[in-house]
Design a protein around this motif. Structure first.
Motif, PDB file in Angstrom:
ATOM      1  N   SER A   2      -2.775   1.346  -2.211  1.00 41.12           N
ATOM      2  CA  SER A   2      -1.391   1.468  -1.753  1.00 41.12           C
ATOM      3  C   SER A   2      -0.505   2.050  -2.862  1.00 41.12           C
ATOM      4  CB  SER A   2      -0.857   0.118  -1.292  1.00 41.12           C
ATOM      5  OG  SER A   2      -0.481  -0.669  -2.387  1.00 41.12           O
ATOM      6  N   PHE A 261      15.684  -1.999   4.686  1.00 41.07           N
ATOM      7  CA  PHE A 261      15.018  -0.709   4.523  1.00 41.07           C
ATOM      8  C   PHE A 261      15.660   0.343   5.415  1.00 41.07           C
ATOM      9  CE2 PHE A 261      11.650  -3.613   3.104  1.00 41.07           C
ATOM     10  CZ  PHE A 261      11.329  -3.004   1.894  1.00 41.07           C
ATOM     11  N   GLY A 262      15.865   1.529   4.867  1.00 42.60           N
ATOM     12  CA  GLY A 262      16.373   2.634   5.664  1.00 42.60           C
ATOM     13  C   GLY A 262      17.886   2.765   5.663  1.00 42.60           C
TER      14      GLY A 262
ATOM     15  N   ASN B 170       8.624  10.311   7.550  1.00 44.50           N
ATOM     16  CA  ASN B 170       9.517   9.183   7.240  1.00 44.50           C
ATOM     17  C   ASN B 170      10.801   9.222   8.064  1.00 44.50           C
ATOM     18  OD1 ASN B 170       8.145   7.713   5.222  1.00 44.50           O
ATOM     19  ND2 ASN B 170       8.613   9.329   3.736  1.00 44.50           N
ATOM     20  N   TYR B 173      12.271   6.089   9.284  1.00 39.89           N
ATOM     21  CA  TYR B 173      12.272   5.018   8.275  1.00 39.89           C
ATOM     22  C   TYR B 173      13.433   4.054   8.492  1.00 39.89           C
ATOM     23  CZ  TYR B 173      12.696   2.910   3.605  1.00 39.89           C
ATOM     24  OH  TYR B 173      12.807   2.044   2.556  1.00 39.89           O
ATOM     25  N   GLY B 174      13.085   2.758   8.593  1.00 40.27           N
ATOM     26  CA  GLY B 174      14.110   1.725   8.740  1.00 40.27           C
ATOM     27  C   GLY B 174      14.493   1.445  10.187  1.00 40.27           C
ATOM     28  N   ARG B 214       3.752   1.406   9.705  1.00 35.55           N
ATOM     29  CA  ARG B 214       2.842   2.379   9.097  1.00 35.55           C
ATOM     30  C   ARG B 214       1.834   1.678   8.212  1.00 35.55           C
ATOM     31  NH1 ARG B 214       5.981   6.969   6.851  1.00 35.55           N
ATOM     32  NH2 ARG B 214       6.849   5.207   5.749  1.00 35.55           N
ATOM     33  N   ASP B 216       0.570  -0.161   4.511  1.00 35.96           N
ATOM     34  CA  ASP B 216       0.584   0.294   3.120  1.00 35.96           C
ATOM     35  C   ASP B 216      -0.601   1.172   2.765  1.00 35.96           C
ATOM     36  OD1 ASP B 216       2.866  -1.260   2.644  1.00 35.96           O
ATOM     37  OD2 ASP B 216       1.592  -3.042   2.459  1.00 35.96           O
ATOM     38  N   SER B 219      -4.272   5.758   2.555  1.00 38.59           N
ATOM     39  CA  SER B 219      -5.519   6.509   2.542  1.00 38.59           C
ATOM     40  C   SER B 219      -6.138   6.550   3.940  1.00 38.59           C
ATOM     41  CB  SER B 219      -6.508   5.868   1.575  1.00 38.59           C
ATOM     42  OG  SER B 219      -6.869   4.583   2.055  1.00 38.59           O
TER      43      SER B 219
END
Lengths: 311, 311
Positions: A2, A261-262, B170, B173-174, B214, B216, B219
């Protein structure tokens, strides 16, 4: 596996200011003369001096004349009157605070309405608070908005916080916005502007929290302010979509840990009101706004000249 | 003096679909033939029939051939195989549910990947869930997204919920988004798409609430799902920025009274999942999405043809 990389972005004021520069340059080119702004620095404030230097440079770059007058504050009144009467001066600005008391308000109102690039005249404020866009009945001359609140509005438009699909006047509908600063020059008019566009604004200063909304009485075209006595700011912060700070202290830091967040974050103080950890929380973070403010100053000057032409 | 007028707006799917129609018409004009879609209706569903008629009309308007085949469901397998092998057929769609059990999934997967305009093939789903955009290693052939979730994404882009200033991946995001429907065709892939773009998604069905984020582990390029046991949906609703419903029942109504002012509302069910009082709460309200879905269907067909050209 991560990685901790900010999902959000830091947006520099220069990026946004650039969008207005081109428009300003084109408009100045259409004039038959080079407009002149005089800035009065009577407080030896290094932040004011820096802002003056930026303004000077931007003026040069965009086709304006800028003259900085450094002077003793006792001479300011006389010099303002002279500048009001000098036809070579098109815009006047003063780096406040000068006396830090009611004398400053007197000096603000002394600046001729026609040269008030910062939009500090009471008539402009009255128009702002009542959502009135013109200064004449025929609606040909546009009112002037104070340049720092205007800069914040333009930044919020750029960031997509204003939703253009919504009708004009409702484009912040449903948004919860905190403004930490309730100065007469920035925080209060900004809260009113945002409320007039449909937001619920939590206006915070050292004494209390007030809530600005558009209110229901549409006939009055005026936002509604209520006190939120005993309201814990820490409970409001995680519900805010936007947080705007302007605390003129190097020691003040906004509590990033409470921000959801955001969240969109804008700091208009010349001090850094956020630690860098805000970047791991913010959706969009604008750490300073000075360059957009200067663009708005020049935009206001062009508007003043347009209004003068209509006399 | 006070008036109760919605501060928000109702946005019709036709307004958004129109933006894609022009692009589609231009692309079709560049082809040397008129692409053909065959729709199979094997369930006598009036909603399916209506959707088929819309599709037919839109196909005609935008330069495609559309043929509706109404048939007994027992003949569907044979007819799908024929259509797969018929070079005159470029796109195949089936109006599900047909059997309403695993046989439907078999039939979905029977449709040739190259003609699967609805993006129902497992490979396309796998790509969607893992945020993979291409079907070949050389990254020349774009993967197909299922058309209803894709339509919702395009609508959210149009409404400004996706913030274009944020980086790709993103842009939500939030944002907190509720999706009431967890079908394999729409609700679940939609929740995954939104989570992959940075949103926190509350995926609601009759049994439970799941939270899609999403996660962490970047990968794996795969969203993360956790159960929210005992979570009261009524506590989540007032915190949502967006609510998307797809409940195929005329009796179901979403509790408008819990929705916060300014929330973005989208209904993709053919039933009306909201009473009209939602208009006094919603920021932007999209009461149905069918026309955008059809536009996405045709867009997918053009993409399939592009991929075929690259073989």
């Amino acid at each position: 596996m991560s990685k901790v990389l900010p999902a959000g972005r830091t947006i520099l004021a220069s990026t946004i200011a650039k969008l207005y520069s081109e428009e300003i340059v084109q408009q100045v080119a259409r004039l038959s003369f080079k407009p002149k702004i005089v800035g009065f620095l009577a407080n030896n404030d290094p932040a004011g001096k820096m802002y003056a230097n930026w303004t000077s440079k931007t003026c040069q770059d965009l086709g304006f004349n800028y003259e900085l007058k450094e002077l003793d504050r006792e001479d300011l009144e006389t010099e303002l009157i002279k500048a009001n009467n000098n036809d070579d001066v098109n815009g006047i600005m003063v780096y406040f605070p000068v006396f830090g008391d009611k004398q400053d308000q007197y000096l603000q109102q002394l600046i001729s309405m026609d040269k008030d690039v910062e939009g500090l005249n009471f008539l402009y404020y009255k128009n702002l608070y009542h959502n009135v866009r013109f200064i004449d009945e025929a609606q040909t001359k546009k009112s002037i908005l104070p340049c720092t609140p205007l800069a914040v509005v333009k930044i919020l438009e750029y960031l997509g916080v204003y939703n253009k699909i919504l009708r004009y006047g409702n484009r912040l509908y449903g948004k919860k916005i905190m403004v930490v600063n309730r100065s007469e020059i920035v925080g209060r008019p900004l809260a009113a502007l945002l409320a007039n566009d449909g937001a619920t604004v939590y206006s915070v200063d050292i004494n209390n929290i007030q809530q600005f909304t558009r209110g229901d009485d549409l006939s009055d075209h005026k936002h509604k302010v209520i006190e939120l006595p005993g309201q814990d700011i820490n409970e409001l912060i995680p519900n805010c979509d936007v947080i705007i700070t302007g605390v003129p202290s190097p020691n003040y830091k906004f509590p990033s840990e409470l921000v959801k967040f955001g969240t969109t974050i804008i700091n208009f103080s010349s001090e850094k009101n956020f630690n860098d950890d805000i970047k791991l929380k913010a959706g969009l973070y604008v750490p300073s706004i000075g360059k957009v403010t200067i663009a708005m100053l020049l935009r206001n000057l062009l508007r003043l000249l347009e209004n003068k032409n209509k006399n």
